[in-house]
Design a protein around this motif. Structure first.
Motif, PDB file in Angstrom:
ATOM      1  N   LYS A  88      -0.555  -3.216  -8.346  1.00 55.25           N
ATOM      2  CA  LYS A  88      -1.817  -3.236  -7.131  1.00 55.25           C
ATOM      3  C   LYS A  88      -1.626  -2.085  -6.113  1.00 55.25           C
ATOM      4  N   THR A  89      -2.959  -2.510  -5.564  1.00 55.52           N
ATOM      5  CA  THR A  89      -2.698  -1.508  -3.888  1.00 55.52           C
ATOM      6  C   THR A  89      -2.553  -1.757  -3.699  1.00 55.52           C
ATOM      7  N   ARG A  90      -1.844  -2.184  -2.305  1.00 51.70           N
ATOM      8  CA  ARG A  90      -1.409  -2.480  -0.992  1.00 51.70           C
ATOM      9  C   ARG A  90      -1.737  -1.894   0.010  1.00 51.70           C
ATOM     10  N   TYR A  91      -2.676  -2.734   0.716  1.00 55.21           N
ATOM     11  CA  TYR A  91      -3.351  -2.647   2.142  1.00 55.21           C
ATOM     12  C   TYR A  91      -2.860  -2.747   2.884  1.00 55.21           C
ATOM     13  N   GLU A  92      -2.149  -2.144   4.682  1.00 57.09           N
ATOM     14  CA  GLU A  92      -1.943  -2.230   5.596  1.00 57.09           C
ATOM     15  C   GLU A  92      -2.386  -1.871   7.141  1.00 57.09           C
ATOM     16  N   VAL A  93      -2.897  -3.532   7.758  1.00 60.81           N
ATOM     17  CA  VAL A  93      -4.052  -3.523   8.347  1.00 60.81           C
ATOM     18  C   VAL A  93      -3.043  -4.607   9.811  1.00 60.81           C
ATOM     19  N   LEU A  94      -3.347  -3.515  10.987  1.00 59.37           N
ATOM     20  CA  LEU A  94      -2.674  -4.203  12.204  1.00 59.37           C
ATOM     21  C   LEU A  94      -3.961  -5.031  12.734  1.00 59.37           C
ATOM     22  N   VAL A  95      -3.434  -5.970  12.896  1.00 59.70           N
ATOM     23  CA  VAL A  95      -4.147  -6.944  13.114  1.00 59.70           C
ATOM     24  C   VAL A  95      -3.659  -7.553  15.350  1.00 59.70           C
ATOM     25  N   GLY A  96      -4.213  -7.527  16.373  1.00 61.77           N
ATOM     26  CA  GLY A  96      -3.272  -8.169  17.219  1.00 61.77           C
ATOM     27  C   GLY A  96      -1.987  -6.897  16.670  1.00 61.77           C
ATOM     28  N   ASP A  97      -0.771  -8.460  16.660  1.00 66.53           N
ATOM     29  CA  ASP A  97       0.794  -8.033  17.782  1.00 66.53           C
ATOM     30  C   ASP A  97       1.184  -8.354  15.181  1.00 66.53           C
ATOM     31  N   HIS A  98       0.344  -8.266  14.825  1.00 63.94           N
ATOM     32  CA  HIS A  98       0.559  -8.777  13.480  1.00 63.94           C
ATOM     33  C   HIS A  98       0.278  -7.512  12.292  1.00 63.94           C
ATOM     34  N   ILE A  99       1.142  -7.474  10.711  1.00 58.68           N
ATOM     35  CA  ILE A  99       0.611  -5.938   9.760  1.00 58.68           C
ATOM     36  C   ILE A  99       0.278  -7.510   9.549  1.00 58.68           C
ATOM     37  N   PHE A 100      -1.321  -7.053   8.175  1.00 62.07           N
ATOM     38  CA  PHE A 100      -1.447  -7.893   7.033  1.00 62.07           C
ATOM     39  C   PHE A 100      -1.366  -7.285   6.037  1.00 62.07           C
ATOM     40  N   GLU A 101      -0.686  -7.590   5.195  1.00 58.93           N
ATOM     41  CA  GLU A 101      -0.567  -6.506   4.216  1.00 58.93           C
ATOM     42  C   GLU A 101      -1.130  -7.352   2.548  1.00 58.93           C
ATOM     43  N   ILE A 102      -3.117  -6.325   2.670  1.00 54.73           N
ATOM     44  CA  ILE A 102      -3.324  -7.378   1.517  1.00 54.73           C
ATOM     45  C   ILE A 102      -3.110  -6.265   0.560  1.00 54.73           C
ATOM     46  N   ASP A 103      -3.093  -7.293  -0.874  1.00 53.25           N
ATOM     47  CA  ASP A 103      -2.803  -7.030  -2.145  1.00 53.25           C
ATOM     48  C   ASP A 103      -4.211  -7.134  -3.208  1.00 53.25           C
ATOM     49  N   GLU A 104      -4.793  -5.620  -3.588  1.00 60.62           N
ATOM     50  CA  GLU A 104      -5.794  -5.795  -4.359  1.00 60.62           C
ATOM     51  C   GLU A 104      -5.177  -5.665  -6.011  1.00 60.62           C
ATOM     52  N   PHE A 105      -5.400  -6.753  -6.619  1.00 57.88           N
ATOM     53  CA  PHE A 105      -4.694  -6.691  -7.631  1.00 57.88           C
ATOM     54  C   PHE A 105      -5.382  -5.437  -9.421  1.00 57.88           C
ATOM     55  N   MET A 106      -5.063  -5.067  -9.926  1.00 65.47           N
ATOM     56  CA  MET A 106      -5.783  -4.917 -11.264  1.00 65.47           C
ATOM     57  C   MET A 106      -4.976  -4.839 -12.157  1.00 65.47           C
ATOM     58  N   GLY A 107      -5.104  -4.525 -13.547  1.00 57.55           N
ATOM     59  CA  GLY A 107      -4.760  -5.154 -15.223  1.00 57.55           C
ATOM     60  C   GLY A 107      -5.424  -6.877 -15.218  1.00 57.55           C
ATOM     61  N   GLU A 108      -4.428  -7.489 -15.328  1.00 57.17           N
ATOM     62  CA  GLU A 108      -4.883  -8.446 -15.932  1.00 57.17           C
ATOM     63  C   GLU A 108      -5.015  -9.479 -14.443  1.00 57.17           C
ATOM     64  N   ASN A 109      -4.677  -9.004 -13.789  1.00 59.63           N
ATOM     65  CA  ASN A 109      -5.500  -9.913 -12.324  1.00 59.63           C
ATOM     66  C   ASN A 109      -6.091  -8.977 -11.146  1.00 59.63           C
ATOM     67  N   LYS A 110      -6.723  -8.119 -11.786  1.00 56.86           N
ATOM     68  CA  LYS A 110      -7.966  -7.558 -11.623  1.00 56.86           C
ATOM     69  C   LYS A 110      -9.294  -8.388 -10.763  1.00 56.86           C
ATOM     70  N   GLY A 111      -9.409  -8.810  -9.750  1.00 57.12           N
ATOM     71  CA  GLY A 111     -10.434  -9.486  -9.389  1.00 57.12           C
ATOM     72  C   GLY A 111      -9.887 -10.554  -8.684  1.00 57.12           C
ATOM     73  N   LEU A 112      -8.051 -10.484  -8.190  1.00 63.72           N
ATOM     74  CA  LEU A 112      -7.427 -11.520  -6.755  1.00 63.72           C
ATOM     75  C   LEU A 112      -7.351 -10.215  -6.098  1.00 63.72           C
ATOM     76  N   ILE A 113      -7.409 -10.485  -4.807  1.00 55.42           N
ATOM     77  CA  ILE A 113      -7.143 -10.177  -3.483  1.00 55.42           C
ATOM     78  C   ILE A 113      -6.997 -11.055  -2.369  1.00 55.42           C
ATOM     79  N   MET A 114      -5.062 -10.786  -2.383  1.00 55.06           N
ATOM     80  CA  MET A 114      -4.606 -11.731  -1.121  1.00 55.06           C
ATOM     81  C   MET A 114      -4.202 -10.946  -0.218  1.00 55.06           C
ATOM     82  N   ALA A 115      -3.780 -11.781   1.152  1.00 51.61           N
ATOM     83  CA  ALA A 115      -3.484 -11.163   2.239  1.00 51.61           C
ATOM     84  C   ALA A 115      -2.329 -12.323   2.507  1.00 51.61           C
ATOM     85  N   GLU A 116      -0.944 -11.850   3.174  1.00 49.73           N
ATOM     86  CA  GLU A 116      -0.224 -12.056   3.389  1.00 49.73           C
ATOM     87  C   GLU A 116       0.206 -11.617   5.375  1.00 49.73           C
TER      88      GLU A 116
END
Length: 156
Positions: A88-116
């Motif tokens: 996966k590729t992880r993108y980090e985005v600051l929103v307010g006081d929190h960092i969202f880690e967004i994972d864009e999956f590749m390979g067998e999980n391609k098409g899934l994009i999820m944030a934590e």
């Protein structure tokens, strides 16, 4: 050593314009037992070993221990992992006081994009960006350990 996080699906790729960091990740699991997982991760030029315990009833909180290891150790340990390496590729985005880690999956999980988003308490309030979609906190199908066993491509 307690991790509190919420997970969400993503509704658009607008987060990419807001990301201040982007990192390639490959990870595998030495153990995917529901009571505990042992993960090996290559994150950029660094290696990590992580042990996670079982989530609480709400799915928001669980024990987590992580230690940095050498890149060579991580590469060798990845060879011992169970089938289903996550890429996966992880993108980090600051929103307010929190960092969202967004994972864009590749390979067998391609098409899934999820944030934590990690929180200090289960009830902590945080700003929800416009690209944040359905919450999937506590849905074990979205745990990386489970995605390694039952990839997103098989869900359709």
């Amino acid at each position: 050593m307690r991790e509190i996080e919420r997970k969400f699906l993503i509704t658009s790729e607008a987060f990419k314009k807001e990301a201040y960091k982007r990192t390639r990740i490959a990870q595998g699991f030495l153990n995917t037992h529901p009571e505990r997982t042992v993960r090996i991760r290559l994150k950029g030029d660094n290696g990590y070993i992580t042990i996670k315990g079982k989530s609480n009833k709400s799915g928001l909180s669980r024990f987590e221990w992580e230690k940095q290891i050498s890149l060579n150790e991580a590469k060798e340990l990845l060879l011992l992992c169970e089938r289903g390496i996550i890429e996966k590729t992880r993108y980090e985005v600051l929103v307010g006081d929190h960092i969202f880690e967004i994972d864009e999956f590749m390979g067998e999980n391609k098409g899934l994009i999820m944030a934590e988003v990690e929180l200090n308490s289960e009830g902590e309030v945080f700003t929800k960006p416009e690209w944040l979609g359905q919450e999937v906190t506590g849905d074990i199908r979205y745990y990386n350990s489970q995605l390694s066993l039952n990839p997103f491509k098989n869900w359709k």
